[in-house]
Design a protein around this motif. Sequence first.
Motif, PDB file in Angstrom:
ATOM      1  N   ASP A  74      -3.440   0.875  39.822  1.00 21.61           N
ATOM      2  CA  ASP A  74      -4.459   1.350  40.763  1.00 21.61           C
ATOM      3  C   ASP A  74      -5.786   0.686  40.418  1.00 21.61           C
ATOM      4  O   ASP A  74      -6.354   0.913  39.351  1.00 21.61           O
ATOM      5  N   LEU A 123      -1.360   3.986  47.330  1.00 18.21           N
ATOM      6  CA  LEU A 123      -0.485   3.697  46.200  1.00 18.21           C
ATOM      7  C   LEU A 123       0.991   3.780  46.602  1.00 18.21           C
ATOM      8  O   LEU A 123       1.802   2.921  46.230  1.00 18.21           O
ATOM      9  N   LEU A 127       4.081   0.961  46.631  1.00 17.89           N
ATOM     10  CA  LEU A 127       5.341   1.178  45.913  1.00 17.89           C
ATOM     11  C   LEU A 127       6.528   1.017  46.855  1.00 17.89           C
ATOM     12  O   LEU A 127       7.553   0.409  46.485  1.00 17.89           O
ATOM     13  N   LEU A 144       3.405   4.217  37.370  1.00 14.62           N
ATOM     14  CA  LEU A 144       2.126   4.179  38.068  1.00 14.62           C
ATOM     15  C   LEU A 144       1.000   4.370  37.070  1.00 14.62           C
ATOM     16  O   LEU A 144       1.034   5.302  36.262  1.00 14.62           O
ATOM     17  N   SER A 146      -2.737   5.231  37.294  1.00 10.97           N
ATOM     18  CA  SER A 146      -3.701   5.686  38.297  1.00 10.97           C
ATOM     19  C   SER A 146      -4.423   6.922  37.793  1.00 10.97           C
ATOM     20  O   SER A 146      -3.999   7.559  36.818  1.00 10.97           O
ATOM     21  N   LEU A 165       4.023   8.487  35.753  1.00  7.88           N
ATOM     22  CA  LEU A 165       2.591   8.318  35.991  1.00  7.88           C
ATOM     23  C   LEU A 165       1.858   8.346  34.662  1.00  7.88           C
ATOM     24  O   LEU A 165       2.000   9.292  33.878  1.00  7.88           O
TER      25      LEU A 165
END
Length: 531
Positions: A74, A123, A127, A144, A146, A165
């Motif tokens: 991100d 985002l 993906l 991810l 972010s 994440l």
Amino acid sequence: MTGAVVFDPLLPWWLIAALAGMALAGVALALWRGLSGWAPRGLAAAAVIAALSGPVWQREDRAPLSDIVLLVEDQSASQRLGDRARATRDAAEALSARLEAHGGTEVRRITVPDGAENSGTRLMSALAEALAEEPSGRIAGAILLSDGRVHDLDRTPAMPAPLHLLHTGRPEDWDRRLTVTGAPAFGILGEEIEMTLRITDEGAAPEGVTTVPVDVSVDGGEPQRFDLPVGRDIALPLKLPHGGRNVLQFSTPPAAGELTDRNNSALVQINGVRDRLSVLLVSGQPNPGTRTWRNLLKSDASVDLVHFTILRPPEKQDGVPVQELSLIAFPTRELFLEKIDDFDLIIFDRYKRRGILPAVYLDNVRQYVEQGGAVLLVAGPDFAAAESLYRSPLEAIVPARPTARVIERRYRPRVTALGARHPVTAGLAPEGETGWGRWMRQIELTDATGEVVMTGAGENPLLVLDRVGEGRVALWLPITPGCGIAGSRAAGRSWNCCAGWHTGACRSPNWRRRRSGPRPPAGRCASSAAR
């Protein structure tokens, strides 16, 4: 290299099984009855059944395929707060190096900037696009990096592998956000409108803070301060100060320790409209355009019209006693001194200096414009004569100078390139060369200081708009609307947009149609003939 026996039967398996069962039954019967030759017959049947099943020796050379890991970074604006950008970059480099060190793993790095047209962090869309480009059987997972601010959760794809994440930021981070959750598109002048604000503290916000100051300013003016509670919607009543576009800014002072003050303010544009438009129409003499103006003005129920026509000028001496006349005196002092500020628009239709309005009254009209009023001059041939309103105190606000020449020939009016974009004349130009009829007369002008939005004979200005001080002035120069464009759609649309531009409420040819809610009662019209 690997090898294996595979079968490719010549007949369906159920038929082969049936034949094998029949052969086995025959061999068993021969064995039970003691017949000779049952063994060779059984071997022959087994050989036939094996041949029908189609055995094949298969050898394969196999090489393993690597796994694919998607690393989504991100890089939106919120990731540039504090040291998030550096932390995200370092984490991405470390993860990529460790994954590639395992062997048999490919890393696909995807960067996600701010969305187009201020659509936020897309985002999940990024993906989904990355997953569509890779074989789903090789996807080992997705990671991810972010801060969790995602604006397209509805685009979350079906994952064939785990999704992780890595959340950037620090435990002590917090931020204050001011949002306008409700705002009207327009407001009636003089009436309160209601704005709905919400102040939210996100993250590890300081404890004990229940209210924060909020500054409200209009058009960059002096702000007013209110103390508003945190964490709930607050209805804030306001009044718009003027017609047209009002820019309202709401802001709260930055607090110590918050991540950024960029979301501590919000801008809202609201159009201020008048519940009723008060118009003073002064006709210098009876002319074909007078009826056109009255029809146009009275056709709009939101217009309060006061109309005076000069029927008996002072120089007219016909011996008729004054007490026998059915005319009333022109209330010049009341209209042009005491109540001039009550009008939103003053229209001079074919008016010339005849001793009825002293210079001090005309000078008051000039001050009225400079302080925010609006004047529309609809000129006839008298505008080029010695009695022209240009040769009065109004000269300071008239946007062009007459040359005393009247052009007497046929021509077609034309909307200029500027006029095609101006709210008064945008969309007014007819289609084709013969969309409008020919006009016959025009006053020659020079030294135009305003915006020329229509031209006539010889590219001479036909409609000139200008801003003087805080007010607006328009100069319309064909022969009267009754002779030039009476009854046409151009006249009605020009009046609607010209009046809207004068009062600061015009943004498109449909500026009145956009007003919602019940229509007001029929407009009042006071008409009189002055002597």
